[in-house]
Structures are given as C-alpha cells and as structure tokens.
Design an enzyme around this catalytic site. Sequence first.
Site, PDB file in Angstrom:
ATOM      1  N   THR A  31       5.189   4.383   2.798  1.00  8.51           N
ATOM      2  CA  THR A  31       5.731   5.631   3.345  1.00  8.51           C
ATOM      3  C   THR A  31       6.102   5.472   4.814  1.00  8.51           C
ATOM      4  OG1 THR A  31       4.160   6.757   1.870  1.00  8.51           O
ATOM      5  CG2 THR A  31       5.375   8.116   3.425  1.00  8.51           C
ATOM      6  N   GLY A  50       0.840  -1.184   0.000  1.00 12.27           N
ATOM      7  CA  GLY A  50       0.000   0.000   0.000  1.00 12.27           C
ATOM      8  C   GLY A  50       0.877   1.237   0.000  1.00 12.27           C
ATOM      9  N   CYS A  51       0.416   2.313  -0.623  1.00 11.27           N
ATOM     10  CA  CYS A  51       1.242   3.524  -0.709  1.00 11.27           C
ATOM     11  C   CYS A  51       1.449   4.147   0.671  1.00 11.27           C
ATOM     12  CB  CYS A  51       0.641   4.523  -1.693  1.00 11.27           C
ATOM     13  SG  CYS A  51      -1.112   4.866  -1.446  1.00 11.27           S
ATOM     14  N   ASN A  52       0.392   4.189   1.487  1.00  5.15           N
ATOM     15  CA  ASN A  52       0.546   4.697   2.851  1.00  5.15           C
ATOM     16  C   ASN A  52       1.501   3.805   3.635  1.00  5.15           C
ATOM     17  OD1 ASN A  52      -1.377   6.651   2.273  1.00  5.15           O
ATOM     18  ND2 ASN A  52      -3.047   5.574   3.268  1.00  5.15           N
ATOM     19  N   ALA A  53       1.326   2.498   3.478  1.00  3.03           N
ATOM     20  CA  ALA A  53       2.144   1.547   4.221  1.00  3.03           C
ATOM     21  C   ALA A  53       3.615   1.670   3.843  1.00  3.03           C
ATOM     22  CB  ALA A  53       1.641   0.129   3.991  1.00  3.03           C
TER      23      ALA A  53
END
Length: 342
Positions: free
Chosen positions: A153, A148-151
Amino acid sequence: MTQKIAILGASGYTGAELVRLIATHPEMEVAALSGNSKAGMSMAEVFPHLRHLDLPRLTTIDEVDFKGIDLAFCALPHATSQAVIRALPEDLRIVDLSADFRLRDPHQYRIWYGKDHAAPELQQEAVYGLTEFYRDEIRGARLIAGTGCNAATGQYALRPLIEAGVIDLDRIVIDLKAAVSGAGRSLKENLLHAELSEGAHGYAVGGGHRHQAEFEQEFSRAAGRPVQIQFTPHLIPANRGILATVYVDGDSDAIHGALSARYAEEEFIVMLPEGEHPSIRHIRGSNYCHIGVVPDRIEGRTIVIATLDNLTKGSSGQAIQNANLMLGNDEGAGLRLAPVFP
C-alpha cells in the site's frame, strides 16, 4: 491445457482467498490443498462460504503429489516457508505469500525476524513480487516473494514519487490503518471482538514493524541512496482493507502528475482526480488499489492516500497476478471482480 495449482496453507485467510479467486480463473484449477492442522477435512468444513466448489480435501504438505503441478502458492505462516520451499521440487514454480523471502539481505532478515535465514541460496533467486514494478523479472522467475500488504500500500503511493524526484526523501511519514484479517486466522487475545471492536490502536510504534524493513529496502533501491521513513500502523475494527495516509513535502500538482503518468497503463491502480481521496469501502474484495492526492493547507506539503484490500491486492490477488505472468496468462485473468459494496 488447464494449469494445475497447489495451495500450501489453504486453511488460512490468504489460502481461502486464493481458492475464491481461482474459482473464476479461466486457466487455473486447484489440484491440491494442504493445511496440516486441518488435514483430512474438506474446504467446506473449514470455510463454509466455499462449499459450492468442487475441491480436493486438505492434506499435509508431505502428502501432496507435486507431479503435474504447474505452480504452488505457499500461504504458510511466517518463518515456516523457507524450510518447506527448500524441500519442494527444484523445477516447481512458487509464489510465496509469507515474509520469508522479502528481504534480499539475509543479514537484514536476521535483524528484523530474530533468526537466521533457513534457505539463503533460495533468497538469491527470489524476485520481489510488487507486480507493477518488477513485471519483467517476475515473468522469468521460479520463486516470487509476495510483498507485505502494508508495504504494498505504501509503495504504490510513494515509489513513483521517489523515482520522479518530486518529494523530499528525508521527510516521509506513513500513517496506516489495517483491518484485522492482516493478522492472520490464529487465535490471539488482542483480536477478540471485545478487545478490538469500538476502538483502534497503534502497534509496533516507533519503527518495530517488519514492513518497515521492506519500505526502506525498496525505497532505497528506487532512490539509489538510503531512505528512512516514519511509519506507524494502526489496527482497526474491520475485516478487510488498508488505508495509508502519506505525508510528504512536494508540490501536489507534480505529485499527482507523477503518479498519474506512472499508472496510466496499469489496470489495477486507479488514480482519483486531484483533491479526491479514497475509501476502503470502494476496493473491498477486489484487486484494485485507489490513490488520491490532496494539497495540504501548509504550502509545499501534500497528502497522498492509498487503499487496497489486504487479502486481495495486498496478498492473494497480487500472488495470482504474479502467477499469471509466470505461466504466460493474461495478467488480469481471474482478478477483474468488482469491489463489494456496501
């Protein structure tokens, strides 16, 4: 020889980003594009910014001829990739950009996504695609589960600190700001300009965001014991970018030192001088992640800030980085575009 690439789900944002990046890749060529809802259309009709490229027309997945395809990117909506990938040729290398194979435990998938895993036998062979931490496993894998993109980061900010033992594992807070493209291209009322612009709001507040499961899976694995965090994402009126502000207990010099040592040889992770902090505007459109460390005014507490482009380093760029490893290419091929500024 040129590597033939198929992109399944090419009519979405991550599909378009894959096409944009592969257009500059010295080894890869887009040989097939699917987009079931846009089948029969050209990419120029769906994404006019790509009209200068010579690309195949969009088809349905069933119409894609996988003979001669070296690797497929699966950029389909969440909860659809499992069944699709299960039906693909068994010798086809695949990088999946959805959430369908990120959680190693199918039971956890059921808890967080509210449905049974449709391909548990494939889950066993899926390799988690955070490139800088699973490089060796990715090289020999057939199926990659993109993060995931949030994950991604938050993990870039925290994994080296957990592994080095320089922070209190029971006092981790991630406050994250995410641009609207992370929500996908489908029409949603809360993403209308009048609903989103001139404001910002938290969502999945209190621990309901599915990337929470990724954080805790990966942080617990790195620590060798259960790790739970506080995580609140916020939607901001920007097209691209994620900025994670992470609050930890630990010495700022030790924290900066641990991150700098871990990423010293990493091309796409940039550590800023201690005391500087990054901005979304400095990574936009690129495969770079910038990380800054700032000591808090309260002694013994530190702020770590990480930022990346959710469509590139957080998704499609990371996917190509992984595909490069799987196909024996230079890992950074096609990914050295400078950020777009202003």
